[in-house]
Design an enzyme around this catalytic site. Sequence first.
Site, PDB file in Angstrom:
ATOM      1  N   SER A  62       0.877  -1.181  -0.049  1.00 52.11           N
ATOM      2  CA  SER A  62      -0.042   0.115  -0.055  1.00 52.11           C
ATOM      3  C   SER A  62       0.918   1.441   0.130  1.00 52.11           C
ATOM      4  O   SER A  62       2.096   1.372   0.554  1.00 52.11           O
ATOM      5  CB  SER A  62      -0.770   0.263   1.361  1.00 52.11           C
ATOM      6  OG  SER A  62      -1.474   1.290   1.345  1.00 52.11           O
TER       7      SER A  62
ATOM      8  N   TYR B  58      -0.893   0.127  10.873  1.00 45.78           N
ATOM      9  CA  TYR B  58      -1.244  -0.560   9.404  1.00 45.78           C
ATOM     10  C   TYR B  58       0.022  -0.025   8.406  1.00 45.78           C
ATOM     11  O   TYR B  58       0.518  -0.715   7.732  1.00 45.78           O
ATOM     12  CB  TYR B  58      -2.615  -0.010   8.825  1.00 45.78           C
ATOM     13  CG  TYR B  58      -2.710  -0.453   7.486  1.00 45.78           C
ATOM     14  CD1 TYR B  58      -2.971  -1.581   6.809  1.00 45.78           C
ATOM     15  CD2 TYR B  58      -2.446   0.522   6.338  1.00 45.78           C
ATOM     16  CE1 TYR B  58      -3.060  -2.058   5.649  1.00 45.78           C
ATOM     17  CE2 TYR B  58      -2.938   0.366   5.016  1.00 45.78           C
ATOM     18  CZ  TYR B  58      -3.166  -0.937   4.704  1.00 45.78           C
ATOM     19  OH  TYR B  58      -3.232  -1.520   3.386  1.00 45.78           O
TER      20      TYR B  58
END
Length: 275
Positions: A148, A162
Site C-alpha cells: 500500500s 497498518y
Amino acid sequence: MPRFSGKTVIITGSSNGIGRSAALLFAQEGANVTITGRNSDRLQETKQQILKSGIPENQVNSVVADVTTSEGQDELIKSTLEKFGKIDILVNNAGAAHSDPTGALASDQGLDVYHKNMQLNIQSVVEMTRKVKPYLIESKGEIVNVSSIAGGPHAQPDFPYYSMAKAALDQYTRAVAIDLIQYGVRVNSVSPGVVATGFAGAMGLEDQASKKFYEYLSSEKKAIPAMVAGTPEDIAWIILFLADRKMSSYIIGQSIVADGGTTLVLGIDFNKAMQ
C-alpha cells in the site's frame, strides 16, 4: 494458448476486492487458482463468478481458511498440492487496516490493534513465503505481494500500525527478492492507493459512509489527481503483469505504485474524508 495455462496460483484474501478480481483474471488466463478467505459466503461468490465466466470447476480450489493461522496456511498449501500437484505463483493479497474498537487513533491505539495489523499484513506473508518457498523453487515461480502507499515515506498518523506493517512488507519484498532470485524465484509487489473495495468497511465505515469516502477523495485533485478511485481490476492487472515471467522478467524486488497520482501530491486529510 492462455499465458498462465498449466500454472497454479494461490491468492490469499480472494473472497472480495483485489483478490477476487485477480483470481478471476488468472483463471481466465488459464491458471489453476486456489482462492481463500474467512467468509464462506463471499468466497462462494468469488467461485461462482469464476465458474460463470466459463472456467471449469476443476481449475478452482476454494478453501475457507484464516491465513493468519498456521493451520489455515497449511490447509491452503496442502489442498493446492493435492488438487493441482504444484505451486507456481503466490499472491500475498490478504490485508486490512484494523482499527481500534474504542475509536482511538494514532499513539492512543492499543497494542492488541498493533498485533492484529502486524499478524495479517506482514507476519502471514512471512509465514506463507517460508512454507511455499520449496515449491516455488521447484517451479521457478513468482511471488507478488500487495502492499500500500500507506507504507511509503508520508506519515499516516491516524493509523500508524497498518502503515508500519506495509512499510515492513516493502522491505521484506526487497530482501526476499534478493534471497530467492538465486533460485530463479522472482518477488515483487504492487502498492495501491485509493481503491474502491470493502477496505473502508473493514476500517469501520458503513456502506453509505464508504461510498461517501471514495466519492470525496475522487472529487479532490489534491487527493487523487486522476480524480477517480481505482478499481480492483486496475490492481489485479498489475498483479498478473508481475506474475508473468515473459512480460516482467527483469523486474526484481520492486513495487509498482498504482494510485492515480496520489503520492505525487498527498495533500488531503484522510480523516476528514471518513467523517
